[in-house]
Design an enzyme around this catalytic site. Sequence first.
Site, PDB file in Angstrom:
ATOM      1  N   ASP A 197       0.845  -1.193   0.000  1.00 45.47           N
ATOM      2  CA  ASP A 197       0.000   0.000   0.000  1.00 45.47           C
ATOM      3  C   ASP A 197       0.881   1.244   0.000  1.00 45.47           C
ATOM      4  OD1 ASP A 197      -2.988   0.931   0.585  1.00 45.47           O
ATOM      5  OD2 ASP A 197      -1.632   2.215   1.753  1.00 45.47           O
ATOM      6  N   ILE A 198       0.546   2.202  -0.865  1.00 47.11           N
ATOM      7  CA  ILE A 198       1.329   3.438  -0.938  1.00 47.11           C
ATOM      8  C   ILE A 198       1.003   4.307   0.271  1.00 47.11           C
ATOM      9  CG2 ILE A 198       1.881   5.456  -2.342  1.00 47.11           C
ATOM     10  CD1 ILE A 198       0.804   3.954  -4.764  1.00 47.11           C
ATOM     11  N   ASN A 205      -2.994  12.895  -4.260  1.00 43.42           N
ATOM     12  CA  ASN A 205      -4.180  13.302  -5.019  1.00 43.42           C
ATOM     13  C   ASN A 205      -4.677  14.682  -4.598  1.00 43.42           C
ATOM     14  OD1 ASN A 205      -4.408  11.011  -6.682  1.00 43.42           O
ATOM     15  ND2 ASN A 205      -5.493   9.868  -5.097  1.00 43.42           N
ATOM     16  N   ASP A 214      -2.557   9.101 -10.737  1.00 44.03           N
ATOM     17  CA  ASP A 214      -2.625   7.988 -11.688  1.00 44.03           C
ATOM     18  C   ASP A 214      -1.250   7.685 -12.281  1.00 44.03           C
ATOM     19  OD1 ASP A 214      -5.326   7.797 -11.266  1.00 44.03           O
ATOM     20  OD2 ASP A 214      -5.920   8.739 -13.156  1.00 44.03           O
ATOM     21  N   GLU A 240      -4.839   2.390  -4.214  1.00 42.07           N
ATOM     22  CA  GLU A 240      -3.369   2.443  -4.191  1.00 42.07           C
ATOM     23  C   GLU A 240      -2.774   1.168  -3.616  1.00 42.07           C
ATOM     24  OE1 GLU A 240      -4.786   4.699  -0.441  1.00 42.07           O
ATOM     25  OE2 GLU A 240      -5.462   4.302  -2.484  1.00 42.07           O
TER      26      GLU A 240
END
Length: 327
Positions: A197-198, A205, A214, A240
């Site tokens: 997971d980022i 965003n 993106d 993500e």
Amino acid sequence: MDELLLLVGENRFAADLVPRIQRHLKVEIITAETSDEIEHVFKEYSPNLLILQAYYPLSEEICQRIKQTRDLAWIYALVIHLQPIEAASDPDKQAIAAAQALNLGADAYLTLPALAPNHDEKAESPAEQRLQAQLMAASRRIKIHQDLVRANNVLSAIALSDALTQINNRRAFDWELPRLIKSAQEKNLELSLMVIDIDLFKQVNDTHGHLIGDQALRIIADRLRSNMRAYDTPYRYGGEEFVVILSHTGPKEAHMIGDRICRLISEHPFVISEALSLDLTVSVGVASLMTHDDSKGLSLIYRADQGLLAAKDSGRYRVCFSDGSAA
């Protein structure tokens, strides 16, 4: 049609028909007279056209078996009765034989006069025209099938691919994980799952917009795809979050791979444009297959998620292994 034809029958049947078929159709022909030869052809090759000698003992058996086998039922089966020169035609007998062949799954039945020794039947004769028409019908049917297979393969690839990152998607993961679990359990092999997971991706965003977000997702997908072992497959799980199925991999090695992924992401800035680069990190949860895990992988996914939560809770940018509780 540059394909492969299997001709089943006696030597004299093959000797008569092979040159006549090759006159009308560009095709490689393999002949078989015994069950072992037929089995060998289907094991080593992929014939898409089958020509069977009528009244030959193996013809009915092979026709019925192929048409009842899901992966082979599409093969075009043509039964040919090669009528001896001296034999008188019996329409009723031929009608019964044709009906029986069609009932067994044959796509067509054809009666042809055998050629006299050293005689070359003219291509424009009625018999040769009938043979040519049947072969062209078979060729058209096979081409339609091949076009459908190609179209289905394209659609399947689209359905299993994530549109944004071009790696496999959640649907592909849900299909593949149970298959690999079953294989690992049957062969007593290790298997691990890594959830990535980022960290703080919402800030990307919110600060730079979803188009930049993106682009960052595409870069991560490219890095995962380019830096995994040949038998490890990354998937975009959603948002993500990414998952990687690690085949032939136990807890210790899976943890090491997770550490490597963390460094791979954090040590190389995400260059979005000449004016913008992002420094991102990921958290990783890892779990390994246990004997009591369910066949769908739900318990394995749950433990990997628990590992990810532990990594997030302990400060992010780290790998945590879970065997049921955060490690």
